[in-house]
Design an enzyme around this catalytic site. Structure first.
Site, PDB file in Angstrom:
ATOM      1  N   ASN A  17       9.095   4.680   4.499  1.00 10.99           N
ATOM      2  CA  ASN A  17       8.789   3.850   5.666  1.00 10.99           C
ATOM      3  C   ASN A  17      10.061   3.220   6.207  1.00 10.99           C
ATOM      4  O   ASN A  17      11.065   3.104   5.509  1.00 10.99           O
ATOM      5  CB  ASN A  17       7.820   2.731   5.267  1.00 10.99           C
ATOM      6  N   HIS A  54       3.450   3.977  13.242  1.00  9.72           N
ATOM      7  CA  HIS A  54       3.815   4.045  11.818  1.00  9.72           C
ATOM      8  C   HIS A  54       4.866   5.142  11.701  1.00  9.72           C
ATOM      9  O   HIS A  54       4.542   6.324  11.786  1.00  9.72           O
ATOM     10  CB  HIS A  54       2.554   4.372  11.000  1.00  9.72           C
ATOM     11  N   ARG A  65       0.843  -1.200   0.000  1.00  8.32           N
ATOM     12  CA  ARG A  65       0.000   0.000   0.000  1.00  8.32           C
ATOM     13  C   ARG A  65       0.879   1.250   0.000  1.00  8.32           C
ATOM     14  O   ARG A  65       0.974   1.951  -1.007  1.00  8.32           O
ATOM     15  CB  ARG A  65      -0.930  -0.007   1.235  1.00  8.32           C
ATOM     16  N   ASP A  66       1.576   1.512   1.083  1.00  7.24           N
ATOM     17  CA  ASP A  66       2.307   2.772   1.218  1.00  7.24           C
ATOM     18  C   ASP A  66       3.468   2.840   0.235  1.00  7.24           C
ATOM     19  O   ASP A  66       3.765   3.915  -0.319  1.00  7.24           O
ATOM     20  CB  ASP A  66       2.812   2.910   2.666  1.00  7.24           C
ATOM     21  N   CYS A 122      11.707   8.412   0.108  1.00  9.12           N
ATOM     22  CA  CYS A 122      11.179   9.711   0.503  1.00  9.12           C
ATOM     23  C   CYS A 122      11.635  10.802  -0.460  1.00  9.12           C
ATOM     24  O   CYS A 122      12.826  10.949  -0.707  1.00  9.12           O
ATOM     25  CB  CYS A 122      11.668  10.027   1.906  1.00  9.12           C
ATOM     26  N   HIS A 165       8.162   7.001   9.725  1.00  6.10           N
ATOM     27  CA  HIS A 165       8.922   7.181   8.492  1.00  6.10           C
ATOM     28  C   HIS A 165      10.380   7.409   8.842  1.00  6.10           C
ATOM     29  O   HIS A 165      10.715   7.828   9.959  1.00  6.10           O
ATOM     30  CB  HIS A 165       8.351   8.351   7.686  1.00  6.10           C
TER      31      HIS A 165
END
Lengths: 314, 314
Positions: free
Chosen positions: A254, A212, A11-12, A245, A214
């Site tokens: 992530n 969660h 997903r991410d 990123c 990053h």
């Protein structure tokens, strides 16, 4: 299992890169991830295909994962949904749980989903009501909330900690199975992480959810250590830190699942995941997205000589 | 200052790459590092120039730093020495402290310096005796010990924790001003770090030294968080993680000073270092070694919006 790693790469990761992976390859990668022992995988977002064409086949992915009825998924299928419409589609498709992001930053909320934070909380309550009505006849066992920009916002800067906790309480009251905190911007530091998760636990107890983080500023695993101290036992991460990123070339968005598994297992915390199988899933990802940057140090450095998994060391 | 960052780039970084930086450029880079607020800089190794030609000018570097008598160094000049001969040269050149590595792994000690660990401890005692005799008339205020492979060894695997503490006690008895622990191999995990530094403090109290972590498996800053919990207040790091780890392309050897400064300051721990000046020193390094990989996430991502240094937030 002492700690649950919730893999969010499909997903991410996939929604952060421009290329679109085919449904077949997504399913193959997700199955490979599950074979490593991962018990939770966020397989996609039920969002407008105009906004995120990479996620347009999310329902197909979920249905494909269920299609082999002799080998039903041995993991929880999570999907991110921004609104009731997405939740309806996700529940109909057969997800185990839906995950809803609510931004603590008013500016981020408006710019991201064109809603105020209060409007987003009201929509979250509607999703919970829908689930109570229709969840029973589906695979879906619950609705999770994730508070984004919980540790700071690129528009607003500092986000008030009382406000974050206040939002968490409202989401728990609205029916969230769990409320997690997301460092959407890579602003979090370990002192803040320990403080906020400790308060979250004090306020909503068993509904306190996962973290969660990053890795935008290289602090991802440092924040995990602080969250562990505060009692957090569920962490999102992405295989190979997929979806680098944009602010930090060479830095993953992530935290990297491979490095996180090593961290936890080396600390004596059982994740149920085996590195060799996880690296096999990484190979599937590499073949599916040739040339895409894959991050992480443990895949290159290998496990230490004499390394023992938590279940072996216990 | 709450925490001391000991910059080891001019030593650990430069001795890990093949190119040799000129004395003039080394001095310029070290002066730029000092201008950022760093109070400790390890400027080189006094070792055989046959083994490490990059370090052959170490005495010249130290003397050059002292040459501007109107602006004497406002930081501690550290140098690594493997033996008495190196210590003599370092003290004669004008270092503030010498740092001596002693390996906890017998195999690593033999392969690295061709001595058993006991022989290395005996040599360390001779260095302390030399310092007691001659230190008084020099700039040198003390002898530090660093226990390498304290968290594991690429030859032996697991290193016994009792043995590490036992060596630390012997080094303190031999006259070490401080005894630090080094994760030479990138094997350390936060649980182990907290355990060992807590024991170190219990055994040798005020002589318990700093932490030297490598980022080989991406765990460097996570280990810093654990060490902070155990009371450690001195950390080695290297600007830009100079001297990338051969086992992990894209992974730095030492932890990155820039990312460490952000971690600590964001946690509210004053380092006395300013990021803009630290990034100016990074520019000096970049020009001195064109094309050399420079690591770290904060230099690319920038400080968060609304970021405050610890001394501003207090």
């Amino acid at each position: 299992m002492d700690v649950t790693i919730s893999e969010v790469g499909p997903r991410d990761g996939l929604q952060s890169i421009e290329r679109t992976m085919s449904t077949t390859l997504k399913v193959a990668w997700i199955r490979a991830l599950a074979a490593s022992g991962l018990r939770e995988i966020e397989v996609g977002s039920f969002v407008s295909p105009r906004l995120l064409p990479q996620m347009a086949d999310c329902g197909d992915v979920v249905r494909a994962l269920h299609s082999d009825t002799e080998n039903p998924p041995a993991f929880d299928i999570l999907a991110l949904v921004p609104n009731l419409k997405g939740a309806e589609a996700a529940i109909a498709a057969g997800v185990t749980r839906v995950s809803v992001p609510i931004s603590a930053s008013e500016t981020h909320s408006r710019r991201n989903i064109n809603r105020t934070t209060d409007e987003a909380i009201a929509e979250f309550a509607r999703i919970c009501a829908h689930h109570r009505e229709h969840g029973g006849v589906s695979e879906c066992t619950g609705v999770e909330a994730g508070i984004s920009t919980a540790f700071g916002c690129t528009y607003e800067g500092v986000v008030d900690e009382d406000r974050v906790i206040d939002i968490a309480v409202k989401l728990a009251e609205a029916g969230a199975e769990s409320v997690g905190l997301s460092d959407t911007t890579g602003y979090a530091n370990p002192a803040q992480v320990k403080r906020l998760f400790t308060r979250l636990d004090a306020e909503i107890g068993e509904r306190a959810g996962g973290a969660h983080f990053h890795n935008t500023r290289g602090q991802g695993l440092a924040n995990v250590v602080a969250a562990l101290e505060a009692g957090v036992r569920t962490f999102d991460s992405s295989q190979a830190g997929l979806g680098g990123c944009p602010y930090a070339p060479g830095a993953s968005g992530n935290i990297v699942t491979e490095d996180l598994v090593f961290l936890l297992e080396a600390m004596g915390l059982d994740t149920g995941i085996r590195m060799d199988a996880l690296l096999a899933a990484r190979d599937v990802l590499r073949e599916a997205l040739p040339g895409e940057p894959l991050y992480g140090n443990v895949p290159d450095a290998g496990l230490p000589l004499g390394f023992r998994y938590a279940h072996e060391a216990a």
